[in-house]
Design a protein around this motif. Structure first.
Motif, PDB file in Angstrom:
ATOM      1  N   ALA A 267      29.454  30.245  39.640  1.00 24.42           N
ATOM      2  CA  ALA A 267      30.559  29.826  38.768  1.00 24.42           C
ATOM      3  C   ALA A 267      31.894  30.297  39.325  1.00 24.42           C
ATOM      4  O   ALA A 267      32.866  29.533  39.395  1.00 24.42           O
ATOM      5  CB  ALA A 267      30.346  30.379  37.362  1.00 24.42           C
ATOM      6  N   LEU A 268      31.935  31.564  39.742  1.00 22.76           N
ATOM      7  CA  LEU A 268      33.159  32.121  40.320  1.00 22.76           C
ATOM      8  C   LEU A 268      33.605  31.314  41.532  1.00 22.76           C
ATOM      9  O   LEU A 268      34.779  30.978  41.676  1.00 22.76           O
ATOM     10  CB  LEU A 268      32.903  33.564  40.760  1.00 22.76           C
ATOM     11  CG  LEU A 268      33.382  34.681  39.871  1.00 22.76           C
ATOM     12  CD1 LEU A 268      32.860  36.013  40.374  1.00 22.76           C
ATOM     13  CD2 LEU A 268      34.910  34.714  39.799  1.00 22.76           C
ATOM     14  N   LYS A 269      32.631  31.028  42.408  1.00 19.17           N
ATOM     15  CA  LYS A 269      32.958  30.306  43.638  1.00 19.17           C
ATOM     16  C   LYS A 269      33.446  28.897  43.328  1.00 19.17           C
ATOM     17  O   LYS A 269      34.373  28.394  43.972  1.00 19.17           O
ATOM     18  CB  LYS A 269      31.716  30.261  44.529  1.00 19.17           C
ATOM     19  CG  LYS A 269      31.903  29.577  45.863  1.00 19.17           C
ATOM     20  CD  LYS A 269      32.816  30.385  46.777  1.00 19.17           C
ATOM     21  CE  LYS A 269      32.923  29.743  48.151  1.00 19.17           C
ATOM     22  NZ  LYS A 269      33.925  30.445  48.984  1.00 19.17           N
ATOM     23  N   ALA A 270      32.828  28.273  42.346  1.00 17.24           N
ATOM     24  CA  ALA A 270      33.196  26.888  42.008  1.00 17.24           C
ATOM     25  C   ALA A 270      34.413  26.821  41.091  1.00 17.24           C
ATOM     26  O   ALA A 270      34.944  25.741  40.857  1.00 17.24           O
ATOM     27  CB  ALA A 270      32.008  26.183  41.354  1.00 17.24           C
TER      28      ALA A 270
ATOM     29  N   LYS B 269      49.591  39.241  32.522  1.00 18.49           N
ATOM     30  CA  LYS B 269      48.376  39.922  32.093  1.00 18.49           C
ATOM     31  C   LYS B 269      47.264  39.706  33.111  1.00 18.49           C
ATOM     32  O   LYS B 269      47.241  38.706  33.803  1.00 18.49           O
ATOM     33  CB  LYS B 269      47.922  39.404  30.730  1.00 18.49           C
ATOM     34  CG  LYS B 269      48.766  39.943  29.603  1.00 18.49           C
ATOM     35  CD  LYS B 269      48.719  39.035  28.398  1.00 18.49           C
ATOM     36  CE  LYS B 269      49.547  37.799  28.644  1.00 18.49           C
ATOM     37  NZ  LYS B 269      49.457  36.813  27.590  1.00 18.49           N
ATOM     38  N   GLU B 270      46.345  40.639  33.169  1.00 23.11           N
ATOM     39  CA  GLU B 270      45.278  40.567  34.147  1.00 23.11           C
ATOM     40  C   GLU B 270      44.015  40.023  33.504  1.00 23.11           C
ATOM     41  O   GLU B 270      43.551  40.533  32.504  1.00 23.11           O
ATOM     42  CB  GLU B 270      44.985  41.967  34.689  1.00 23.11           C
ATOM     43  CG  GLU B 270      46.054  42.493  35.610  1.00 23.11           C
ATOM     44  CD  GLU B 270      46.288  41.590  36.824  1.00 23.11           C
ATOM     45  OE1 GLU B 270      45.321  40.975  37.301  1.00 23.11           O
ATOM     46  OE2 GLU B 270      47.431  41.520  37.271  1.00 23.11           O
ATOM     47  N   CYS B 271      43.461  39.000  34.104  1.00 21.52           N
ATOM     48  CA  CYS B 271      42.136  38.576  33.700  1.00 21.52           C
ATOM     49  C   CYS B 271      41.149  39.157  34.687  1.00 21.52           C
ATOM     50  O   CYS B 271      41.529  39.753  35.680  1.00 21.52           O
ATOM     51  CB  CYS B 271      42.036  37.064  33.672  1.00 21.52           C
ATOM     52  SG  CYS B 271      42.444  36.320  35.253  1.00 21.52           S
ATOM     53  N   PHE B 272      39.886  38.995  34.415  1.00 19.83           N
ATOM     54  CA  PHE B 272      38.884  39.577  35.308  1.00 19.83           C
ATOM     55  C   PHE B 272      37.882  38.519  35.754  1.00 19.83           C
ATOM     56  O   PHE B 272      37.259  37.854  34.930  1.00 19.83           O
ATOM     57  CB  PHE B 272      38.144  40.732  34.625  1.00 19.83           C
ATOM     58  CG  PHE B 272      37.244  41.450  35.587  1.00 19.83           C
ATOM     59  CD1 PHE B 272      37.729  42.500  36.336  1.00 19.83           C
ATOM     60  CD2 PHE B 272      35.944  41.017  35.796  1.00 19.83           C
ATOM     61  CE1 PHE B 272      36.920  43.137  37.267  1.00 19.83           C
ATOM     62  CE2 PHE B 272      35.141  41.640  36.731  1.00 19.83           C
ATOM     63  CZ  PHE B 272      35.625  42.702  37.462  1.00 19.83           C
ATOM     64  N   GLY B 273      37.723  38.421  37.090  1.00 24.80           N
ATOM     65  CA  GLY B 273      36.633  37.659  37.694  1.00 24.80           C
ATOM     66  C   GLY B 273      36.462  36.269  37.125  1.00 24.80           C
ATOM     67  O   GLY B 273      37.400  35.472  37.078  1.00 24.80           O
ATOM     68  N   VAL B 274      35.251  35.981  36.674  1.00 23.66           N
ATOM     69  CA  VAL B 274      34.933  34.635  36.186  1.00 23.66           C
ATOM     70  C   VAL B 274      35.746  34.289  34.940  1.00 23.66           C
ATOM     71  O   VAL B 274      35.904  33.119  34.603  1.00 23.66           O
ATOM     72  CB  VAL B 274      33.409  34.497  35.942  1.00 23.66           C
ATOM     73  CG1 VAL B 274      33.001  35.177  34.645  1.00 23.66           C
ATOM     74  CG2 VAL B 274      32.975  33.036  35.938  1.00 23.66           C
TER      75      VAL B 274
END
Lengths: 436, 436
Positions: free
Chosen positions: B257-260, A69-74
């Motif tokens: 948050a994404l980067k960390a 399944k695909e999650c998104f970004g953060v």
């Protein structure tokens, strides 16, 4: 292909679809290291966690392989609700699939679901957005805005085009995506095209959703779409399927309030009976204003019998004239109301309307169709039909007309419900003004 | 004429405007009988009430004449919060004006305000929608959808095109309406056109709003628009004016948050310094992840210094590419966040960003401009600037660049702030991608 609000959405046949490279790439660095967990995809036990600091990102190392399944970004980030004081007491994650997720109704609804106003401030949420190949980029845009909204309760967002993936383990399926009626298209043709979508989505729900999933069908013609959906999902209780008539109920309450010169919070026991079409029956016999029968408060019987229903039904068309678009915001509000009515106890003596399966109903309405009726809930996601309902000839005749329409619609879609060959004879155009 | 989200909005010169017949007619039967109350227009004391039953409507008879303000539909109904058990303990009505009310940002925001998620479930709301002659029909559509949403807390809705009427007694003014930049239009020309709108709205606020009204400017260029607005409203404390940089803050938190590789709820103390333009400074020196300085968690200094800011700024442009529209939903969420940060106490040790008046600031930023800085609130609608802030050369140099831009913008609008002749020399295009 299914189009909603100018963006294509919601349907592809069963099977595995690869998501195009840009999206997959976004998630990969984390995804490849994601722990394999059957039900809580992005969360992880504190005990299993092994923080890796590579100067670029803190990721969680665990057994491969990636989830399909695909999650998104953060939302691909692992988290552990039990590790924080603020989130330790939260309930178990609720998983909500929304089809037509790139459309305007969803654009209002998704943010309401994420904010906690529907399920409460201790209920973490996973949103699973169903779109089409054509709407996939738009879905990414929606997911980006959900990221930027920083909703604490929104813990997982995934997007996809295959209902067999998107519906996996979902507790709620809000089926908004449907093909809008094109110019000159007959209701029968719309029934066939959209019916096929809901047959396939019913099969997908049956195969992969939570066995007690609650399904709310918004895409039109929603009653018969809901019937098709439940017929294709025999493992799921038929009682769990709803066709949305709550916007009709809300509009009817507002018009009674306006006519009576009272604020709308005084109107209760408002039933919409029947089909979400022009044969629908807003019931002024049972409705109450300030606890009194409507007919005691509004003496204008001619208005009640002739104008009230038309005013409620015309509302969507008037809105399009004024605002230039169909009623996305208030439709989303009514979906919220419909869900909240199932997860919070119905106020003593009151009820709400929902299009539900008729088999076993106490009113004498034909069995085996989806018909809007008065419901009460203990707040457990389930409901019972109201039993203390008045009936008179005027009301009953109109109910029978809507019932006849739904029985005719059912014959049109027999090929989709496993009941043989379809035979379609729908004399009138009963689409509500302003509806797609 | 001011256009926002494809619909004209928000501005007309001072003076009295008659509302076209159809709308006025909707309200008249009730309006002519409405009691004259200075501050609570549609509510009425139980003691003053005299129910009239005419077979068509129950109206409240009281002294004439009609209010000059326009209410809408069911919101013209009188009500008495003290008469009902559920509403007796509610707070005093809060009056909120929203300009650009027919645009897409407002279409999300108004329903959030009405739902209670911003001000709480015991805070009744009056919404006062400011539009233009061209958008008046669309405003009626918005008001219709608000009616159909049956929000218990939403007690009054009025629509109008004259800020001197719409802003009367308002506690909050959310100024969203602004002219979008047309093709080839210079930032200087936009400053002049929109500056004029905000000068006039400032005068109107000064004349008729609550003396302690809180003003949040969203229409671009929002910092300098806010400066113009406050300069034209000398009776209102300059501290009460905000330029919205909260969406930038939210996006910056999400990117960190994404980067960390952490969930966004771990990021705190995120300051956006300066102008809501490409000179804005997302501050990674003071921001924290899980209570630790960002630079301890994210070791990739090159990313922090070179890519982070650009990624935050490009977000709106990427969103338009994906979704085909500008970020209405997440902008509305950020306005909600900005208000909520002022009406709830800031969590211990944390702060939030807002573009506020610089005079008296402890950082050494030039006085007499509107500059985004770190703020803390006790939850009383007011705020103090954070004092425990780190500064280094890298951060300070970027702050000075944004300061220089705002000082140059201020010179462009000297004719609108009462400071003589304008002189405009803005070398670069610093509009954020995807912004209107």
């Amino acid at each position: 292909m299914v189009v909603m609000g100018g963006l294509s959405t919601a349907y592809s046949p069963a099977g595995s679809h690869l998501v195009p490279a840009p999206l997959a790439a976004r998630c990969r660095s984390v995804r490849l290291l994601r722990p394999r967990l059957a039900t809580v995809r992005c969360s992880v036990d504190a005990a299993n966690k092994q923080q890796v600091q590579d100067g670029a990102a803190t990721v969680v190392a665990a057994e491969a392989p990636a989830s399909r399944k695909e999650c998104f970004g953060v939302f691909c980030t692992t988290y552990d609700l039990k590790a924080d004081d603020e989130t330790r007491s939260w309930k178990k994650l609720v998983k909500i699939a929304v089809s037509g997720a790139a459309g305007m109704i969803s654009n209002h609804l998704l943010f309401k679901l994420a904010s906690g106003e529907v399920f409460g401030q201790d209920q973490p949420i996973a949103l699973k957005l169903l779109g089409s190949e054509r709407s996939l980029q738009a879905l990414e845009g929606v997911a980006m805005e959900l990221e930027d909204s920083l909703y604490p309760l929104l813990r997982e967002v995934s997007i996809g085009i295959d209902p067999y993936e998107v519906f996996e383990d979902v507790d709620w399926a809000l089926l908004i995506g449907a093909k809008p009626r094109g110019p000159g298209m007959e209701r029968a043709a719309l029934l066939d095209i959209n019916g096929q979508i809901f047959a396939d989505q019913g099969k997908a729900l049956n195969a992969v959703a939570s066995p007690n999933v609650k399904v709310i069908v918004v895409g039109n013609p929603c009653n018969t779409n809901a019937l098709i959906c439940l017929k294709n999902a025999p493992k799921i209780p038929a009682k769990n399927f709803h066709a949305l008539t709550r916007l009709d109920e809300n509009r009817a309450k507002c018009q009674l309030a306006l006519k009576a010169g009272v604020f709308y919070d005084k109107v209760s026991n408002m039933t919409i009976w029947g089909n979400h079409s022009t044969t629908q029956v807003p019931d002024f016999l049972n409705a109450k204003i300030d606890g009194r029968p409507v007919k005691e408060v509004i003496k204008d019987t001619k208005w009640l019998e002739e104008e009230f229903t038309i005013t409620v039904q015309k509302r969507g068309g008037v809105l399009i004239q004024k605002w230039g678009r169909s009623s996305a915001a208030s439709t989303a509000v009514s979906i919220v109301d419909a869900i909240r009515s199932l997860v919070t106890p119905t106020p003593e003596g009151d009820w709400f309307s929902s299009g539900v399966y008729t088999t076993g109903n106490p009113y004498g309405i034909a069995e085996d169709i989806v018909f809007s009726m008065p419901c009460r809930s203990k707040g457990d996601g389930d409901y019972e039909l109201a039993s203390d309902v008045l009936m008179d000839d005027f009301l009953w005749e109109r109910i029978k007309k809507s019932e006849a329409e739904l029985l005719a619609e059912k014959k049109c879609v027999a090929h989709l419900t496993g009941e043989g060959n379809a035979f379609c004879d729908l004399p009138e155009d009963t689409m509500l003004p302003g509806e797609m």
